[in-house]
Design a protein around this motif. Sequence first.
Motif, short mmCIF file in Angstrom:
data_model
loop_
_atom_site.label_atom_id
_atom_site.label_comp_id
_atom_site.label_asym_id
_atom_site.label_seq_id
_atom_site.Cartn_x
_atom_site.Cartn_y
_atom_site.Cartn_z
N THR A 51 0.82 -1.21 0.00
CA THR A 51 0.00 0.00 0.00
C THR A 51 0.86 1.26 0.00
OG1 THR A 51 -1.74 -1.18 1.18
CG2 THR A 51 -1.83 1.22 1.22
N GLY A 52 1.88 1.29 0.87
CA GLY A 52 2.77 2.44 0.91
C GLY A 52 3.52 2.63 -0.38
N THR A 53 3.90 1.52 -1.03
CA THR A 53 4.61 1.63 -2.30
C THR A 53 3.72 2.20 -3.39
OG1 THR A 53 5.99 -0.28 -1.72
CG2 THR A 53 5.88 0.32 -4.04
N ILE A 54 2.46 1.74 -3.45
CA ILE A 54 1.54 2.24 -4.48
C ILE A 54 1.25 3.72 -4.26
CG2 ILE A 54 -0.80 2.05 -5.40
CD1 ILE A 54 -0.66 -0.94 -4.85
N ILE A 55 1.09 4.13 -3.01
CA ILE A 55 0.85 5.55 -2.73
C ILE A 55 2.08 6.37 -3.11
CG2 ILE A 55 0.49 7.22 -0.87
CD1 ILE A 55 -1.29 5.10 0.47
N GLY A 56 3.27 5.85 -2.82
CA GLY A 56 4.49 6.54 -3.24
C GLY A 56 4.61 6.64 -4.75
N MET A 57 4.20 5.59 -5.45
CA MET A 57 4.23 5.61 -6.92
C MET A 57 3.21 6.61 -7.47
SD MET A 57 6.57 3.45 -7.79
CE MET A 57 6.22 3.15 -9.48
N ALA A 58 2.05 6.70 -6.82
CA ALA A 58 1.05 7.68 -7.26
C ALA A 58 1.58 9.09 -7.07
CB ALA A 58 -0.24 7.47 -6.48
N GLN A 59 2.29 9.31 -5.97
CA GLN A 59 2.90 10.62 -5.75
C GLN A 59 3.94 10.90 -6.83
OE1 GLN A 59 5.19 10.82 -2.17
NE2 GLN A 59 5.81 12.95 -2.47
N ALA A 60 4.74 9.88 -7.18
CA ALA A 60 5.76 10.07 -8.21
C ALA A 60 5.13 10.33 -9.57
CB ALA A 60 6.66 8.82 -8.27
N LEU A 61 3.98 9.71 -9.85
CA LEU A 61 3.32 9.91 -11.14
C LEU A 61 2.93 11.37 -11.35
CD1 LEU A 61 1.98 8.80 -13.74
CD2 LEU A 61 -0.06 8.33 -12.38
N GLY A 62 2.58 12.06 -10.28
CA GLY A 62 2.14 13.45 -10.42
C GLY A 62 3.24 14.48 -10.27
N GLU A 63 4.50 14.04 -10.12
CA GLU A 63 5.59 14.99 -9.91
C GLU A 63 6.06 15.60 -11.24
OE1 GLU A 63 6.92 16.45 -7.46
OE2 GLU A 63 5.85 15.40 -5.86
N THR A 64 6.32 16.88 -11.20
CA THR A 64 6.82 17.59 -12.38
C THR A 64 8.18 18.23 -12.12
OG1 THR A 64 4.54 18.12 -12.98
CG2 THR A 64 6.27 19.34 -14.10
N ALA A 65 8.34 18.87 -10.97
CA ALA A 65 9.53 19.68 -10.70
C ALA A 65 10.84 18.90 -10.84
CB ALA A 65 9.43 20.32 -9.31
N PRO A 66 10.99 17.71 -10.23
CA PRO A 66 12.29 17.02 -10.38
C PRO A 66 12.58 16.60 -11.81
CG PRO A 66 10.71 15.61 -9.27
CD PRO A 66 10.08 16.96 -9.35
N LEU A 67 11.53 16.31 -12.58
CA LEU A 67 11.75 15.88 -13.97
C LEU A 67 12.10 17.06 -14.87
CD1 LEU A 67 8.87 13.27 -14.27
CD2 LEU A 67 11.24 12.90 -13.64
N LEU A 68 11.62 18.24 -14.53
CA LEU A 68 12.01 19.42 -15.29
C LEU A 68 13.51 19.67 -15.18
CD1 LEU A 68 9.14 21.96 -14.44
CD2 LEU A 68 9.33 20.47 -16.43
N MET A 69 14.08 19.37 -14.02
CA MET A 69 15.50 19.63 -13.80
C MET A 69 16.40 18.71 -14.60
SD MET A 69 15.30 22.19 -11.89
CE MET A 69 17.07 22.35 -11.73
N ILE A 70 15.89 17.54 -15.00
CA ILE A 70 16.73 16.60 -15.77
C ILE A 70 16.37 16.62 -17.25
CG2 ILE A 70 17.13 15.10 -13.79
CD1 ILE A 70 15.02 13.20 -15.03
N GLY A 71 15.66 17.64 -17.69
CA GLY A 71 15.44 17.84 -19.12
C GLY A 71 14.23 17.18 -19.71
N MET A 72 13.31 16.64 -18.91
CA MET A 72 12.14 15.96 -19.48
C MET A 72 11.06 16.95 -19.90
SD MET A 72 11.82 12.38 -17.38
CE MET A 72 11.11 11.46 -18.74
#
Length: 239
Positions: free
Chosen positions: A152-173
């Motif tokens: 459950t904690g892993t899926i919630i963490g993955m859902a949080q990662a799915l909605g992240e933008t800021a860290p991916l902007l820094m690596i050129g995505m």
Amino acid sequence: MPFFTAGDSREPELAGIWGAVCGSFYTLLVTLILSFPIGVSAAVYLEEFAPQNRWTDIIEVNINNLAAVPSIVFGLLGLAVFLNFFGLPRSVPLVGGLVLTLMTLPTIIISGRSTLKAVPPSIREASLGIGASKVQMVIHHVLPQAMPGMLTGTIIGMAQALGETAPLLMIGMVAFIVDIPAGFTDPSTVLPVQIYLWADSPERAFMEKTSAAIMVLLFFLMVMNAAAIVLRKIFEKKW
């Protein structure tokens, strides 16, 4: 319908989200493959095997602090380490997955330790009482009881990662990618970044695309959170 089958385009009527969906899938797959075993192993070690001394106290405090660090800090770390130091290519799911792994690990470790603490002490005592070693006790008795909460904690963490933008902007995505990615090292973007690009576009026709992409992202988030609830209900044991 090109919206669900095509990649990005300068023409609103030709633009689609399939490229962003594939990029999100590969990025989250890398995140899951790395974060789940590392997070579970760290939680088990800290809760069951780590000695209670000054160093473990420092580690626990740092893990709790990392869970509250803004996500863009992890993007800066990925930019400095994975791109500048190791020389990995920009805007690829492999690097995105590595960055999101760093971001989700504290969440998985904290939730994993909480579920391990929730296992009744009688389980441990009974296992040790019949001659099992501490490793056998953890692997065969404690970990199976705690695994639903860890999932459950892993899926919630993955859902949080799915909605992240800021860290991916820094690596050129944030780059404009037309081609559909076919692997972990192909240039790609992800759904939140695609929404950001379309929302920032001056053409009014992209407003409908932005709204539709937001609905797709919300659908995926609801599915992942519903899966976490279902898994907990299926595997939860009453004591």
